[in-house]
Scaffold this motif. Structure first.
Motif, PDB file in Angstrom:
ATOM      1  N   GLU A   1       0.826  -1.212   0.000  1.00 28.42           N
ATOM      2  CA  GLU A   1       0.000   0.000   0.000  1.00 28.42           C
ATOM      3  C   GLU A   1       0.857   1.257   0.000  1.00 28.42           C
ATOM      4  N   THR A   2       2.116   1.156  -0.484  1.00 25.08           N
ATOM      5  CA  THR A   2       3.055   2.276  -0.384  1.00 25.08           C
ATOM      6  C   THR A   2       2.900   3.326  -1.472  1.00 25.08           C
ATOM      7  N   ASP A   3       2.130   3.026  -2.530  1.00 23.01           N
ATOM      8  CA  ASP A   3       2.015   3.975  -3.649  1.00 23.01           C
ATOM      9  C   ASP A   3       0.548   4.085  -4.063  1.00 23.01           C
ATOM     10  N   LEU A   4      -0.228   4.723  -3.212  1.00 19.21           N
ATOM     11  CA  LEU A   4      -1.669   4.812  -3.427  1.00 19.21           C
ATOM     12  C   LEU A   4      -2.011   5.845  -4.495  1.00 19.21           C
ATOM     13  N   MET A   5      -3.035   5.525  -5.306  1.00 15.92           N
ATOM     14  CA  MET A   5      -3.559   6.516  -6.243  1.00 15.92           C
ATOM     15  C   MET A   5      -4.549   7.436  -5.547  1.00 15.92           C
ATOM     16  N   HIS A   6      -5.269   6.876  -4.553  1.00 20.29           N
ATOM     17  CA  HIS A   6      -6.287   7.634  -3.834  1.00 20.29           C
ATOM     18  C   HIS A   6      -6.103   7.380  -2.343  1.00 20.29           C
ATOM     19  N   HIS A   7      -6.170   8.431  -1.555  1.00 22.70           N
ATOM     20  CA  HIS A   7      -5.825   8.326  -0.139  1.00 22.70           C
ATOM     21  C   HIS A   7      -7.026   8.371   0.802  1.00 22.70           C
ATOM     22  N   ASP A   8      -8.239   8.545   0.293  1.00 26.17           N
ATOM     23  CA  ASP A   8      -9.381   8.530   1.198  1.00 26.17           C
ATOM     24  C   ASP A   8      -9.784   7.086   1.483  1.00 26.17           C
ATOM     25  N   ASP A   9     -10.731   6.921   2.424  1.00 24.87           N
ATOM     26  CA  ASP A   9     -11.078   5.586   2.918  1.00 24.87           C
ATOM     27  C   ASP A   9     -12.370   5.064   2.310  1.00 24.87           C
ATOM     28  N   SER A  10     -12.728   5.564   1.148  1.00 17.78           N
ATOM     29  CA  SER A  10     -13.979   5.137   0.531  1.00 17.78           C
ATOM     30  C   SER A  10     -13.778   3.832  -0.229  1.00 17.78           C
ATOM     31  N   GLU A  11     -14.886   3.135  -0.508  1.00 18.02           N
ATOM     32  CA  GLU A  11     -14.814   1.894  -1.274  1.00 18.02           C
ATOM     33  C   GLU A  11     -14.318   2.162  -2.695  1.00 18.02           C
ATOM     34  N   THR A  12     -14.692   3.309  -3.236  1.00 20.32           N
ATOM     35  CA  THR A  12     -14.226   3.660  -4.585  1.00 20.32           C
ATOM     36  C   THR A  12     -12.709   3.800  -4.612  1.00 20.32           C
ATOM     37  N   ALA A  13     -12.159   4.472  -3.581  1.00 17.79           N
ATOM     38  CA  ALA A  13     -10.702   4.636  -3.507  1.00 17.79           C
ATOM     39  C   ALA A  13     -10.014   3.287  -3.346  1.00 17.79           C
ATOM     40  N   HIS A  14     -10.556   2.436  -2.466  1.00 20.65           N
ATOM     41  CA  HIS A  14      -9.966   1.106  -2.273  1.00 20.65           C
ATOM     42  C   HIS A  14      -9.937   0.333  -3.587  1.00 20.65           C
ATOM     43  N   ALA A  15     -11.045   0.385  -4.338  1.00 19.57           N
ATOM     44  CA  ALA A  15     -11.131  -0.366  -5.592  1.00 19.57           C
ATOM     45  C   ALA A  15     -10.093   0.109  -6.601  1.00 19.57           C
ATOM     46  N   LYS A  16      -9.852   1.410  -6.654  1.00 17.96           N
ATOM     47  CA  LYS A  16      -8.883   1.948  -7.611  1.00 17.96           C
ATOM     48  C   LYS A  16      -7.439   1.706  -7.177  1.00 17.96           C
ATOM     49  N   ASN A  17      -7.219   1.481  -5.884  1.00 16.63           N
ATOM     50  CA  ASN A  17      -5.867   1.186  -5.406  1.00 16.63           C
ATOM     51  C   ASN A  17      -5.489  -0.283  -5.606  1.00 16.63           C
ATOM     52  N   ARG A  18      -6.494  -1.162  -5.747  1.00 17.56           N
ATOM     53  CA  ARG A  18      -6.222  -2.593  -5.946  1.00 17.56           C
ATOM     54  C   ARG A  18      -5.932  -2.828  -7.429  1.00 17.56           C
ATOM     55  N   ARG A  19      -4.686  -2.621  -7.824  1.00 15.50           N
ATOM     56  CA  ARG A  19      -4.385  -2.580  -9.253  1.00 15.50           C
ATOM     57  C   ARG A  19      -3.005  -3.183  -9.542  1.00 15.50           C
ATOM     58  N   ALA A  20      -2.772  -3.402 -10.812  1.00 18.77           N
ATOM     59  CA  ALA A  20      -1.432  -3.721 -11.307  1.00 18.77           C
ATOM     60  C   ALA A  20      -1.117  -2.752 -12.435  1.00 18.77           C
ATOM     61  N   GLU A  21       0.042  -2.110 -12.363  1.00 20.49           N
ATOM     62  CA  GLU A  21       0.466  -1.171 -13.396  1.00 20.49           C
ATOM     63  C   GLU A  21       1.517  -1.838 -14.276  1.00 20.49           C
ATOM     64  N   ILE A  22       1.418  -1.582 -15.571  1.00 23.28           N
ATOM     65  CA  ILE A  22       2.302  -2.231 -16.531  1.00 23.28           C
ATOM     66  C   ILE A  22       3.135  -1.172 -17.244  1.00 23.28           C
ATOM     67  N   PHE A  23       4.441  -1.419 -17.298  1.00 23.96           N
ATOM     68  CA  PHE A  23       5.376  -0.534 -17.974  1.00 23.96           C
ATOM     69  C   PHE A  23       6.098  -1.348 -19.049  1.00 23.96           C
ATOM     70  N   TYR A  24       6.566  -0.669 -20.093  1.00 23.83           N
ATOM     71  CA  TYR A  24       7.311  -1.413 -21.095  1.00 23.83           C
ATOM     72  C   TYR A  24       8.405  -0.537 -21.678  1.00 23.83           C
ATOM     73  N   GLU A  25       9.406  -1.212 -22.259  1.00 27.99           N
ATOM     74  CA  GLU A  25      10.539  -0.516 -22.869  1.00 27.99           C
ATOM     75  C   GLU A  25      11.056  -1.356 -24.021  1.00 27.99           C
ATOM     76  N   ARG A  26      11.310  -0.712 -25.140  1.00 24.97           N
ATOM     77  CA  ARG A  26      11.873  -1.437 -26.284  1.00 24.97           C
ATOM     78  C   ARG A  26      13.306  -1.844 -25.958  1.00 24.97           C
ATOM     79  N   LYS A  27      13.649  -3.059 -26.284  1.00 28.88           N
ATOM     80  CA  LYS A  27      15.008  -3.553 -26.024  1.00 28.88           C
ATOM     81  C   LYS A  27      16.021  -2.776 -26.843  1.00 28.88           C
ATOM     82  N   GLN A  28      17.189  -2.550 -26.248  1.00 31.89           N
ATOM     83  CA  GLN A  28      18.264  -1.888 -26.976  1.00 31.89           C
ATOM     84  C   GLN A  28      18.859  -2.848 -27.995  1.00 31.89           C
ATOM     85  N   GLN A  29      19.087  -2.346 -29.183  1.00 27.31           N
ATOM     86  CA  GLN A  29      19.641  -3.189 -30.263  1.00 27.31           C
ATOM     87  C   GLN A  29      21.166  -3.234 -30.178  1.00 27.31           C
TER      88      GLN A  29
END
Length: 677
Positions: A649-677
């Motif tokens: 819970e160290t990087d929250l998108m929303h800091h209030d205690d509502s169910e909506t905030a909890h739902a948006k914090n339960r996530r997986a974020e995906i990053f990508y990078e093209r490999k260096q040639q």
């Protein structure tokens, strides 16, 4: 040598506290001869014998609050907060003296919350500055929470005893040391009830264990005199020792130590406790109370004159405070280390460092070395050689009073090698290695040739699990031990069964079972070495993957794919790490539009809401990241192209205690990078 009193005296002095047991009742156990004798011994500083006298009364069944209070303070004077706590808990009755002493006992035991609770029972008055004590606890908790990445090792029972061991000095390399002890090897005792200081010799063996120490026999040893270590220099040919308040120098000639010579630095009365002298004896930095007439120790520097005498002692004003400064040590890189009870120490003596500016001719502002080198207890006599340091400390977990500790100025070691089939000895490519220790979890992979590399914690029991194609091959407990040798060796090959779907029994995972030792070797030197790193506690979870967390070290574009409901991440149900149908659909789109073809590397960060413990959320967030990674693997993304991290819970998108905030914090974020040639 000036007695090392516990921080309780300093705290009481700073807070203006005077315990009420000074007013004794004449009609109680306190009129007993044993008690009166104990008080006399206590007042003279002989806490060893005072403790015995008071214990006679306690063993007889007396539970007078004043008796318990003074015995608790005796234990604190002897650096035994456990004993102080135990004697206070002999009675259910309380007064402010006992509440305060119990709070201090908790403080030295690093039980900060318990100390705070006890202080809540005491009013903030001129006698008990409770608010100041609370601020001290908050200060300590902050420093303990942000501790540095070092390994602290107690020398063990072959060296440390229930008495005092301190002031280790390097002798013939970092593998052999001289140190001072006040153990019971002598039948003679000083005025404080402890044995006179004597010098002992110990060395480390091929198994990284310290040998049982022996008395260091040389001509200055006397049965009724303090003989203590200060410094060995000039390639081990010269030795500085402390005898009854003054510093002396000895020379090694033909294998024997010649008569000691007084180092007459200032020509005045006073106690000179410790020093550092240059190999060519051009200058000396020393600690003394000759200017304060016994009130406190300060640091001074003196330069050798052309006639061989020492010049005027110059106080090091940038470093000195109204409290004690002691134990100077100038390292190979010209950093000066010393111990001080001032400069906002965590408690008692702390170790500080400073550097000299040749332009301004001033020493820099002292910097606290922080936890775990410094604690709320006494931490003193710090010396450093390359990446190994030595310190004396009364910290909790020791054998009693001052103990000797070795410090590795790093806490992670890079190991590399092959993952091999234990029968065929063939490399196992794309093998996932999961590592778990303490509350941390991370993983790495072998490449197409079966080669792996990773940083692992030093001196920690790790559970390592080897997986191939989603199946567990093997699980075992490992322990990395670093030996300082004449070579660098950080190669280790894992031999694991390669029977997919039929994992081996969990080896060495029962409580009490010894882990498999991973033996690593390295030169000990000041220069940076790429295979050792010092990672602070709050960063440990961020170095874990073999891909070196490329999404943090390089510029990574954030993959923002928006579904029909406008959400920008892949979300999870409460307390679940299972992918939803919409989540699987999103990953299929991601794969077909971008990741198919293997041109990209992927990073996945799992997150939770704020409900649940930190440890549980860390695990759950990592499971969520793994669930995404596993699905991408099924679609065709190679294992070694994916890195995962659980953020809890160290990087929250929303800091209030509502169910909506909890739902948006339960996530997986995906990053990508093209490999260096």
């Amino acid at each position: 040598m000036k007695t090392l009193l516990t921080t309780i005296l300093i705290l009481m002095c700073l807070l203006g506290t005077e315990l009420s047991f000074a007013e004794k009742k004449q009609d109680s156990a306190l009129s007993n001869k044993s008690f009166k004798k104990g008080v006399r011994l206590f007042n003279s500083g002989n806490f060893i014998q005072a403790e015995k006298q008071f214990q006679v009364l306690l063993d007889s069944g007396y539970r007078d609050l004043d008796l318990i209070a003074i015995q608790a303070q005796v234990h604190l004077e002897l650096h035994a907060p456990h004993a102080a706590k135990d004697v206070i808990l002999l009675t259910d009755e309380r007064n402010e003296d006992l509440d305060f002493l119990l709070a201090v006992s908790h403080y030295f035991l690093e039980e900060f919350d318990e100390a705070y609770k006890e202080l809540m029972l005491i009013k903030d008055t001129a006698a008990y500055h409770v608010d100041d004590m609370k601020r001290r606890i908050d200060y300590a908790k902050q420093h303990y929470r942000d501790y540095k990445g070092y390994v602290i090792q107690n020398f063990g029972p072959e060296v440390n005893t229930k008495y005092r061991e301190y002031a280790a000095v390097m002798f013939h390399g970092t593998g052999e040391l001289l140190y001072t002890t006040r153990n019971d090897s002598s039948e003679y005792t000083a005025h404080d009830g402890m044995a006179f200081e004597t010098i002992h010799d110990t060395s480390i063996d091929s198994l990284n264990a310290w040998h049982v120490a022996d008395p260091f026999e040389f001509h200055t040893r006397h049965e009724k005199r303090h003989d203590a270590t200060v410094q060995v220099y000039d390639d081990g040919k010269k030795l500085i020792t402390f005898h009854n308040g003054r510093l002396f120098k000895s020379h090694l000639e033909n294998g024997a130590w010649e008569e000691d010579e007084l180092i007459d630095i200032h020509g005045e009365d006073g106690v000179d406790t410790h020093c550092f002298i240059a190999d060519d004896e051009s200058f000396i930095i020393f600690a003394s109370d000759f200017r304060s007439h016994g009130r406190d120790l300060d640091l001074f520097v003196s330069y050798k004159q052309t006639d061989g005498t020492w010049g005027k002692a110059i106080p090091m004003d940038e470093l000195n405070t109204e409290f004690d400064e002691d134990a100077p040590f100038l390292a190979e890189d010209s950093t000066l280390y010393f111990s001080s009870r001032g400069h906002h120490s965590l408690g008692g003596f702390d170790v500080f460092k400073s550097t000299y500016d040749k332009t301004t001719k001033k020493w820099s502002k002292p910097e606290n070395l922080d936890f775990p080198i410094n604690t709320v207890s006494e931490d003193i006599y710090f010396s450093i050689h390359g990446k190994v340091a030595y310190i004396s400390s009364t910290r909790k977990g020791g054998y009693g009073s001052l103990d000797l500790y070795r410090v590795m100025m790093f806490n992670e070691f890079k190991i590399e090698g092959l993952v091999l089939n234990d029968k065929t000895k063939e490399p196992i490519p794309d093998c996932q290695i999961e590592i778990e220790y303490d509350q941390f979890y991370f993983r790495t992979y072998s490449d197409e040739n079966g080669h792996y590399e990773m940083f692992v914690p030093v001196n920690e029991n790790m559970v390592m699990t080897f997986n191939k194609d989603g199946k567990k091959l093997h699980q075992e407990k490992y322990y990395v031990d670093v030996f300082f040798r004449e070579k660098d060796d950080h190669v280790y090959n894992f031999h694991v069964p390669h029977v997919v779907g039929a994992p081996t029994a969990n080896a060495n995972l029962e409580d009490g079972e010894e882990p498999t030792l991973i033996h690593m070797e390295m030169h000990n030197e000041f220069d940076p070495q790429s295979f050792v790193v010092s990672i602070s506690h709050d960063k440990v979870g961020h170095w874990s993957d073999s891909l070196k967390n490329f999404y943090e070290e390089k510029h990574i574009a954030y993959l923002a794919r928006t579904d029909k409901s406008g959400q920008s991440s892949l979300f999870f149900d409460f307390n679940s790490h299972s992918l939803s149908e919409s989540g699987e659909h999103m990953l299929k789109q991601l794969y077909s539009s971008i990741l198919e073809g293997g041109e990209y590397r992927v990073a996945i960060k799992g997150h939770t809401d704020t409900r649940g413990s930190h440890t549980y959320n860390k695990k759950l967030s990592l499971k969520r990241a793994h669930a995404v990674a596993k699905y991408l693997h099924r679609l065709g993304v190679k294992h070694h192209d994916v890195a995962v991290e659980g953020m809890g819970e160290t990087d929250l998108m929303h800091h209030d205690d509502s169910e909506t905030a909890h739902a948006k914090n339960r996530r997986a974020e995906i990053f990508y990078e093209r490999k260096q040639q």
